[in-house]
Design a protein around this motif. Structure first.
Motif, mmCIF file in Angstrom:
data_model
loop_
_atom_site.group_PDB
_atom_site.id
_atom_site.type_symbol
_atom_site.label_atom_id
_atom_site.label_comp_id
_atom_site.label_asym_id
_atom_site.label_seq_id
_atom_site.Cartn_x
_atom_site.Cartn_y
_atom_site.Cartn_z
ATOM 1 N N THR A 167 43.499 -19.958 -129.352
ATOM 2 C CA THR A 167 42.301 -19.325 -128.800
ATOM 3 C C THR A 167 41.876 -20.007 -127.502
ATOM 4 O O THR A 167 41.512 -19.336 -126.523
ATOM 5 C CB THR A 167 41.147 -19.379 -129.819
ATOM 6 N N GLY A 182 43.659 -17.527 -125.188
ATOM 7 C CA GLY A 182 42.500 -16.652 -125.082
ATOM 8 C C GLY A 182 41.506 -17.104 -124.041
ATOM 9 O O GLY A 182 40.902 -16.280 -123.342
ATOM 10 N N ASP A 231 45.269 -10.799 -122.986
ATOM 11 C CA ASP A 231 44.583 -9.622 -123.531
ATOM 12 C C ASP A 231 44.708 -9.597 -125.051
ATOM 13 O O ASP A 231 45.797 -9.737 -125.607
ATOM 14 C CB ASP A 231 45.188 -8.358 -122.931
ATOM 15 N N SER A 232 43.588 -9.409 -125.742
ATOM 16 C CA SER A 232 43.577 -9.364 -127.204
ATOM 17 C C SER A 232 43.163 -7.989 -127.708
ATOM 18 O O SER A 232 42.609 -7.870 -128.814
ATOM 19 C CB SER A 232 42.640 -10.438 -127.769
ATOM 20 N N TYR A 250 39.595 -13.184 -129.825
ATOM 21 C CA TYR A 250 40.951 -13.715 -129.819
ATOM 22 C C TYR A 250 41.259 -14.511 -131.078
ATOM 23 O O TYR A 250 42.389 -14.502 -131.567
ATOM 24 C CB TYR A 250 41.188 -14.597 -128.593
ATOM 25 N N PHE A 274 42.282 -12.025 -133.533
ATOM 26 C CA PHE A 274 43.528 -11.437 -133.043
ATOM 27 C C PHE A 274 44.721 -12.321 -133.395
ATOM 28 O O PHE A 274 45.743 -11.845 -133.900
ATOM 29 C CB PHE A 274 43.420 -11.243 -131.524
ATOM 30 N N SER A 275 44.583 -13.623 -133.139
ATOM 31 C CA SER A 275 45.705 -14.532 -133.381
ATOM 32 C C SER A 275 45.868 -14.868 -134.861
ATOM 33 O O SER A 275 46.984 -15.015 -135.348
ATOM 34 C CB SER A 275 45.525 -15.824 -132.571
ATOM 35 N N TYR A 331 50.160 -12.773 -127.973
ATOM 36 C CA TYR A 331 49.933 -11.699 -127.005
ATOM 37 C C TYR A 331 50.051 -10.360 -127.719
ATOM 38 O O TYR A 331 50.510 -10.282 -128.856
ATOM 39 C CB TYR A 331 50.943 -11.785 -125.856
ATOM 40 N N SER A 332 49.636 -9.311 -127.049
ATOM 41 C CA SER A 332 49.681 -7.965 -127.626
ATOM 42 C C SER A 332 50.980 -7.265 -127.230
ATOM 43 O O SER A 332 51.595 -7.594 -126.203
ATOM 44 C CB SER A 332 48.486 -7.143 -127.141
#
Length: 271
Positions: free
Chosen positions: A61, A65, A71-72, A77, A80-81, A203-204
């Motif tokens: 993060t 992030g 980008d999350s 973030y 997200f992670s 990452y996305s």
């Protein structure tokens, strides 16, 4: 004095489920032993199953992030992670455990008969405790960020099956190879680090160029991670990311079974 000679089964039967069932107590014992050995003489014990993924998530993060501004997809973030690290830590952990399962139990292999498949299976099952504990932490994060999963969560068991098949398939291949090639043990840490960045953990998938997206989706962990994110965040299920990896997961699993069976007859000779 009569002698009993145990030989590999013949024919197309890759897995003898009746035999595995007869040795279920051994599987249970090895699974529990693996859990106890991991946390033996540890002050925090299973607390490490919480600290390790959380600490890694915080580092990601801050670095990706915060500093790199990765980008999350519009979500915090840290969530997200963590949604990616939850399945990823299980996958990477099972690879390490299963790859060394035969070599670490060489004494058993050379002295006692039992289905050798039990060893990588025990390695896979012993990591489920960490997986469950990490899931509880995930639920806490979802509550904190006031995120409610949608109906797509009903597909979660399919993704977990894909995760298990991928882990067991690759685990059987690596465990069989590690008996003959001890370099596998030393190279695996480096390989897992590379694989981390080959999956959408930090990452996305939107960052992947369009012309490479299908090739990228062949990685089974891509569909697992993106699918889990979508299910828990109440977003459309990304089937285009999931189905190619599902096919590859099945291939890994079937090939792993055949390769493990083929190499099984030499385990005791080279262990």
């Amino acid at each position: 004095m009569n002698k009993t000679i145990i030989e590999p089964s013949k024919g197309w039967k890759v897995v003898d489920f009746d035999e595995l069932w007869r040795y279920k107590d051994l599987l249970y014992f090895l699974t529990v032993r693996g859990i106890k050995a991991r946390y033996a003489q540890s002050i925090l014990g299973v607390g490490w199953a919480i600290i390790q993924p959380l600490f890694t998530t915080l580092v990601f993060t801050v670095v990706f992030g915060g500093l790199a501004k990765v980008d999350s997809d519009g979500m915090p973030y840290i969530l997200f992670s963590y949604l990616a690290l939850w399945p990823w830590n299980y996958f990477s952990g099972t690879l390490s455990e299963s790859a060394n399962s035969l070599v670490a139990n060489a004494g058993m292999i050379t002295k006692v008969y039992f289905p050798r498949l039990i060893l990588p299976l025990a390695a896979i099952f012993s990591k489920l405790l960490d997986f469950i504990i990490s899931f509880v932490v995930l639920l806490i994060l979802l509550i904190y960020f006031k995120v409610v999963p949608g109906l797509g969560i009903i597909w979660l068991p399919l993704l977990l099956i894909q995760l298990l098949m991928t882990s067991l398939g690759i685990g059987m291949i690596l465990s069989a190879m590690a008996v003959q090639y001890r370099d596998i043990k030393y190279a695996l840490t480096f390989i897992i680090q590379l694989l981390l960045y080959g999956a959408p953990v930090v990452y996305s998938t939107t960052a992947v160029p369009e012309q490479y997206q299908f090739l990228y989706s062949l990685n089974p962990m891509v569909g697992v991670i993106e699918g889990i994110r979508a299910m828990f965040l109440n977003r459309p299920i990304p089937w285009d990311w999931i189905w190619p990896g599902s096919i590859v997961a099945i291939i890994f699993f079937v090939f792993g079974l055949f390769y493990f069976r083929r190499m099984e007859k030499v385990f005791a000779d080279v262990a």
